[in-house]
Design a protein around this motif. Sequence first.
Motif, PDB file in Angstrom:
ATOM      1  N   HIS A  53       0.886  -1.272  -0.039  1.00 37.64           N
ATOM      2  CA  HIS A  53       0.055  -0.037   0.067  1.00 37.64           C
ATOM      3  C   HIS A  53       0.837   1.366  -0.035  1.00 37.64           C
ATOM      4  O   HIS A  53       0.600   2.247  -0.714  1.00 37.64           O
ATOM      5  CB  HIS A  53      -1.017  -0.066   1.308  1.00 37.64           C
ATOM      6  CG  HIS A  53      -2.022   1.219   1.221  1.00 37.64           C
ATOM      7  ND1 HIS A  53      -3.172   0.844   0.494  1.00 37.64           N
ATOM      8  CD2 HIS A  53      -1.969   2.401   1.913  1.00 37.64           C
ATOM      9  CE1 HIS A  53      -3.827   1.918   0.761  1.00 37.64           C
ATOM     10  NE2 HIS A  53      -3.246   2.921   1.158  1.00 37.64           N
ATOM     11  N   ILE A  54       1.893   1.387   0.870  1.00 37.12           N
ATOM     12  CA  ILE A  54       2.889   2.387   0.797  1.00 37.12           C
ATOM     13  C   ILE A  54       3.509   2.586  -0.502  1.00 37.12           C
ATOM     14  O   ILE A  54       3.584   3.847  -0.959  1.00 37.12           O
ATOM     15  CB  ILE A  54       4.089   2.309   2.017  1.00 37.12           C
ATOM     16  CG1 ILE A  54       3.323   2.420   3.446  1.00 37.12           C
ATOM     17  CG2 ILE A  54       5.056   3.205   1.877  1.00 37.12           C
ATOM     18  CD1 ILE A  54       4.176   2.006   4.359  1.00 37.12           C
ATOM     19  N   ALA A  55       4.013   1.533  -1.066  1.00 35.72           N
ATOM     20  CA  ALA A  55       4.817   1.569  -2.410  1.00 35.72           C
ATOM     21  C   ALA A  55       3.614   2.230  -3.464  1.00 35.72           C
ATOM     22  O   ALA A  55       4.286   3.120  -4.355  1.00 35.72           O
ATOM     23  CB  ALA A  55       5.108   0.106  -2.940  1.00 35.72           C
ATOM     24  N   GLY A  56       2.498   1.740  -3.441  1.00 37.93           N
ATOM     25  CA  GLY A  56       1.404   2.440  -4.396  1.00 37.93           C
ATOM     26  C   GLY A  56       1.131   3.835  -4.169  1.00 37.93           C
ATOM     27  O   GLY A  56       1.006   4.483  -5.033  1.00 37.93           O
ATOM     28  N   ARG A  57       0.808   4.140  -2.967  1.00 34.45           N
ATOM     29  CA  ARG A  57       0.597   5.518  -2.611  1.00 34.45           C
ATOM     30  C   ARG A  57       1.700   6.616  -3.113  1.00 34.45           C
ATOM     31  O   ARG A  57       1.470   7.606  -3.548  1.00 34.45           O
ATOM     32  CB  ARG A  57       0.270   5.634  -1.179  1.00 34.45           C
ATOM     33  CG  ARG A  57      -0.974   5.319  -0.405  1.00 34.45           C
ATOM     34  CD  ARG A  57      -1.153   5.229   1.093  1.00 34.45           C
ATOM     35  NE  ARG A  57      -1.064   6.852   1.300  1.00 34.45           N
ATOM     36  CZ  ARG A  57      -0.540   7.127   2.410  1.00 34.45           C
ATOM     37  NH1 ARG A  57      -0.252   6.346   3.358  1.00 34.45           N
ATOM     38  NH2 ARG A  57      -0.427   8.516   2.740  1.00 34.45           N
ATOM     39  N   LEU A  58       2.949   5.860  -2.894  1.00 34.47           N
ATOM     40  CA  LEU A  58       4.152   7.138  -3.126  1.00 34.47           C
ATOM     41  C   LEU A  58       4.245   6.943  -4.535  1.00 34.47           C
ATOM     42  O   LEU A  58       4.555   8.032  -5.221  1.00 34.47           O
ATOM     43  CB  LEU A  58       5.435   6.086  -2.573  1.00 34.47           C
ATOM     44  CG  LEU A  58       6.779   7.167  -2.910  1.00 34.47           C
ATOM     45  CD1 LEU A  58       6.620   8.754  -2.584  1.00 34.47           C
ATOM     46  CD2 LEU A  58       7.948   6.386  -2.278  1.00 34.47           C
ATOM     47  N   SER A  59       4.070   6.030  -5.357  1.00 35.24           N
ATOM     48  CA  SER A  59       4.033   6.251  -6.816  1.00 35.24           C
ATOM     49  C   SER A  59       2.987   7.128  -7.302  1.00 35.24           C
ATOM     50  O   SER A  59       3.270   8.039  -8.275  1.00 35.24           O
ATOM     51  CB  SER A  59       3.774   4.811  -7.509  1.00 35.24           C
ATOM     52  OG  SER A  59       2.535   4.497  -7.534  1.00 35.24           O
ATOM     53  N   HIS A  60       1.679   7.367  -6.547  1.00 36.81           N
ATOM     54  CA  HIS A  60       0.754   8.186  -7.073  1.00 36.81           C
ATOM     55  C   HIS A  60       1.248   9.427  -6.542  1.00 36.81           C
ATOM     56  O   HIS A  60       1.176  10.466  -7.284  1.00 36.81           O
ATOM     57  CB  HIS A  60      -0.468   7.968  -6.295  1.00 36.81           C
ATOM     58  CG  HIS A  60      -1.570   7.036  -7.019  1.00 36.81           C
ATOM     59  ND1 HIS A  60      -2.176   7.847  -7.966  1.00 36.81           N
ATOM     60  CD2 HIS A  60      -1.866   5.902  -7.088  1.00 36.81           C
ATOM     61  CE1 HIS A  60      -2.954   6.861  -8.671  1.00 36.81           C
ATOM     62  NE2 HIS A  60      -2.708   5.622  -8.097  1.00 36.81           N
ATOM     63  N   ALA A  61       2.004   9.656  -5.412  1.00 37.67           N
ATOM     64  CA  ALA A  61       2.221  10.948  -4.988  1.00 37.67           C
ATOM     65  C   ALA A  61       3.279  11.628  -5.850  1.00 37.67           C
ATOM     66  O   ALA A  61       3.546  12.861  -6.060  1.00 37.67           O
ATOM     67  CB  ALA A  61       2.863  11.026  -3.688  1.00 37.67           C
ATOM     68  N   LEU A  62       4.343  10.660  -6.302  1.00 40.62           N
ATOM     69  CA  LEU A  62       5.445  11.111  -7.264  1.00 40.62           C
ATOM     70  C   LEU A  62       5.007  11.362  -8.957  1.00 40.62           C
ATOM     71  O   LEU A  62       5.642  12.019  -9.610  1.00 40.62           O
ATOM     72  CB  LEU A  62       6.653   9.869  -7.337  1.00 40.62           C
ATOM     73  CG  LEU A  62       7.405   9.570  -6.000  1.00 40.62           C
ATOM     74  CD1 LEU A  62       7.827   8.611  -6.370  1.00 40.62           C
ATOM     75  CD2 LEU A  62       8.213  10.839  -5.606  1.00 40.62           C
ATOM     76  N   GLN A  63       3.786  10.857  -8.995  1.00 34.90           N
ATOM     77  CA  GLN A  63       3.280  10.763 -10.509  1.00 34.90           C
ATOM     78  C   GLN A  63       4.099  10.243 -11.487  1.00 34.90           C
ATOM     79  O   GLN A  63       4.371  10.841 -12.514  1.00 34.90           O
ATOM     80  CB  GLN A  63       3.129  12.485 -10.910  1.00 34.90           C
ATOM     81  CG  GLN A  63       2.131  13.102  -9.887  1.00 34.90           C
ATOM     82  CD  GLN A  63       1.696  14.493 -10.289  1.00 34.90           C
ATOM     83  OE1 GLN A  63       2.570  15.403 -10.175  1.00 34.90           O
ATOM     84  NE2 GLN A  63       0.374  14.827 -10.721  1.00 34.90           N
ATOM     85  N   LEU A  64       4.762   9.356 -11.058  1.00 32.42           N
ATOM     86  CA  LEU A  64       5.512   8.490 -11.924  1.00 32.42           C
ATOM     87  C   LEU A  64       4.829   7.127 -12.194  1.00 32.42           C
ATOM     88  O   LEU A  64       4.559   6.412 -11.195  1.00 32.42           O
ATOM     89  CB  LEU A  64       7.082   8.265 -11.407  1.00 32.42           C
ATOM     90  CG  LEU A  64       7.809   9.533 -11.149  1.00 32.42           C
ATOM     91  CD1 LEU A  64       9.001   9.131 -10.500  1.00 32.42           C
ATOM     92  CD2 LEU A  64       8.173  10.058 -12.448  1.00 32.42           C
TER      93      LEU A  64
END
Length: 308
Positions: free
Chosen positions: A243-254
């Motif tokens: 979940h953390i990995a998925g949230r960070l990818s969204h936050a980074l917009q990558l």
Amino acid sequence: MSRKRWRFWAWPWELKQAGVLGINARNLNYIAHLNPRKLYARVDDKARTKLICHEHEIAVPRTYALISRYGDIAHFGALMGNRQQFVIKPACGAGGRGIMVVAANTREGFVLANGTVLSAADIEHHLASILSGLFSLSGHPDKAIIEARVMPHVAFSEIAVGGTADIRIVICQHVPIAAMIRLPTAESRGRANLHQGAIGVGIDIATGRTTTAVHHNRQITQHPDTLSPVSGLLIPHWQQVLHIAGRLSHALQLGYVGVDIVLDANYGPMVLEANARPGLNIQIANNQGLLKANSHALAVPELKILPV
């Protein structure tokens, strides 16, 4: 009766048939297509990545100081006070270069995780080297991050020698498609870096259980130092890690990114860093190519990641 000759290499069409993703296909079909070049700084600069994590309430190791000027180095002692353990790392470093883990602050000096004792002058020299760009990706002037040391999780006490294990999750279109845990060894001097002798162990995305393991690209079943088994282990907090990995990818917009996560004994999963050009060794650790998983991820409608 003729026997089939063993080969240590494969033809390109054989690798493609096996679903192995090559570096050119990764760069052209995924990184160039899913990662806007203007956003690379969000992951190339670890200080910036940490700020984004803070903005989205994603756990990271606590930052004690960010040194960007040579004049600030003289205040290192005052900044640290009587802190016993901390980590110094270049903000724009790669491959673990320039990272210094201080395990104790004694009268004799600063004791590193590998037992080396350094003076305050040695630490200040290292900070100056970081600021000069010695360890940065491009060789440009850099910043030094001083942060809390991650305390190793008890689950890895028998399979992480001299350092902290970290988990790499590869995200395609915000979908976790592959994972491995990198285990430090005596050879890697406590660093979770495969090129320096750490072990790569594949993780089943669905269950969070370790599968195949490789050391110097050769399959193994036991840790070379402790002889403890490295396959079949259940990673704690696995769903939270994903979940953390998925949230960070969204936050980074990558859209195509590797996220490195550690499990702290006291605070649980924490983000160490992210990478807009995730390596391909994860295929060797899992004994499985990325092409099929990437194709499935691209076919999934974009997901909205909700907070836990």
